[in-house]
Design an enzyme around this catalytic site. Structure first.
Site, short mmCIF file in Angstrom:
data_model
loop_
_atom_site.label_atom_id
_atom_site.label_comp_id
_atom_site.label_asym_id
_atom_site.label_seq_id
_atom_site.Cartn_x
_atom_site.Cartn_y
_atom_site.Cartn_z
CE LYS A 232 -3.73 -2.34 -0.64
NZ LYS A 232 -4.88 -1.91 0.94
NE ARG A 271 -7.57 -9.10 -1.56
CZ ARG A 271 -6.68 -8.05 -2.22
NH1 ARG A 271 -6.09 -6.93 -2.32
NH2 ARG A 271 -7.30 -7.74 -3.84
#
Length: 295
Positions: A232, A271
């Site tokens: 991210k 995830r």
């Protein structure tokens, strides 16, 4: 204020279409993007053959669940038409459902949910938390499927142009509680539900790390937590030098570190893109906890 590291009691199982997943040991959800424009690996698995080969590798590396997406939800991503999303998913799912491993589909369209659940998929992973018209009803009508409800501020096209303000933890917790209550009122069993705070989805860098620091508070919702930190932009922002952060594919170490911190704060599922590195890190983390009481 000090971040809490205790683990309140939460269910240690996740009921899905074909599998009753034991969450007493953390589960790794490996990412398969059937898209040309995902923020980290867009285009790498756009071909079905390449996607199947990638999925096989993820399982070999230690993935417990495969999470398949055919529409990017990165900031600013364009909406993919229904027919195109289904055409991307169909050939891949036709093969991978036969592998007898848990399959999750990352989608917010109720028509896609209906099609993939009819095809035997185990989990619906929805960034909209089933807020699109008809989505709740599709899931309620499939009494066995697992569901992941994620918090997202605004939508993928606008979420980072006007990120959240105020007390992010309280807002995320309130939103997820409301969504859980709605699903429970429709008869969806709590054993089917997992929540995701939505790292990067309309939050500032500081807010993302606040959610990580106090993630254990979300366990008070009474269901397992899924954490999605992999590659991210918040990680890139922290690692930036002279204003330039590493490319998504170069954030592996940071991603693994964030995954372990999320597990330490009560996450049951992570995830990730980098399954092998994450699986090895979890092995070390579990070994430490196994011997923590030996003294």
């Amino acid at each position: 204020m000090v971040a809490r590291l205790h683990r309140p009691h939460t269910p240690l199982r996740w009921q899905t279409t074909r599998f009753d997943l034991d969450l007493s040991r953390p589960k790794i959800m490996g990412i398969v993007n059937l898209t040309p424009d995902s923020f980290s690996d867009g285009g790498q698995c756009f071909d079905t053959t390449a996607a199947l080969r990638h999925a096989e590798q993820l399982l070999h590396d230690g993935a417990d669940i495969l999470d398949v997406g055919a529409e990017s939800t990165r900031p600013g991503a364009e909406v993919v038409p229904l027919a195109q999303e289904l055409s991307r998913l169909a050939p891949f799912l036709h093969e991978v459902v036969r592998w007898q491993v848990p399959i999750s589909v990352d989608t917010y369209k109720p028509e896609v949910m209906q099609a993939v659940l009819d095809g035997g998929v185990d989990i619906i992973n929805d960034v909209w938390a089933l807020r699109q018209p008809g989505a709740e009803q599709v899931v309620a009508a499939h009494p066995g499927c697992g569901v992941c409800l994620m918090h997202m501020h605004r939508d993928p096209q606008t979420m980072q142009t006007e990120p959240m303000t105020g007390d992010v933890l309280s807002a995320v917790e309130t939103f997820l509680r409301e969504r859980l209550d709605t699903l429970l009122s429709l008869g969806v069993s709590s054993s089917r539900l997992v929540v995701d705070p939505g790292i990067g989805f309309g939050k500032t860098v500081a807010q993302n790390f606040q959610l990580l620091a106090f993630q254990a508070d979300l366990l008070g919702l009474g269901c397992p937590v899924l954490a999605g930190w992999s590659r991210k932009s918040a990680l890139g922002a922290v690692l930036a030098r002279d204003g330039q952060g590493p490319a998504p594919a170069q954030r592996q170490v940071a991603s693994v570190a964030a995954a372990l911190l999320a597990l330490e704060r009560g996450a049951s599922v992570v995830r990730v893109h980098d399954v092998k590195a994450t699986a090895e890190a979890i092995q070390i983390w579990l070994a430490m906890h196994q011997h923590a009481g030996a003294r």
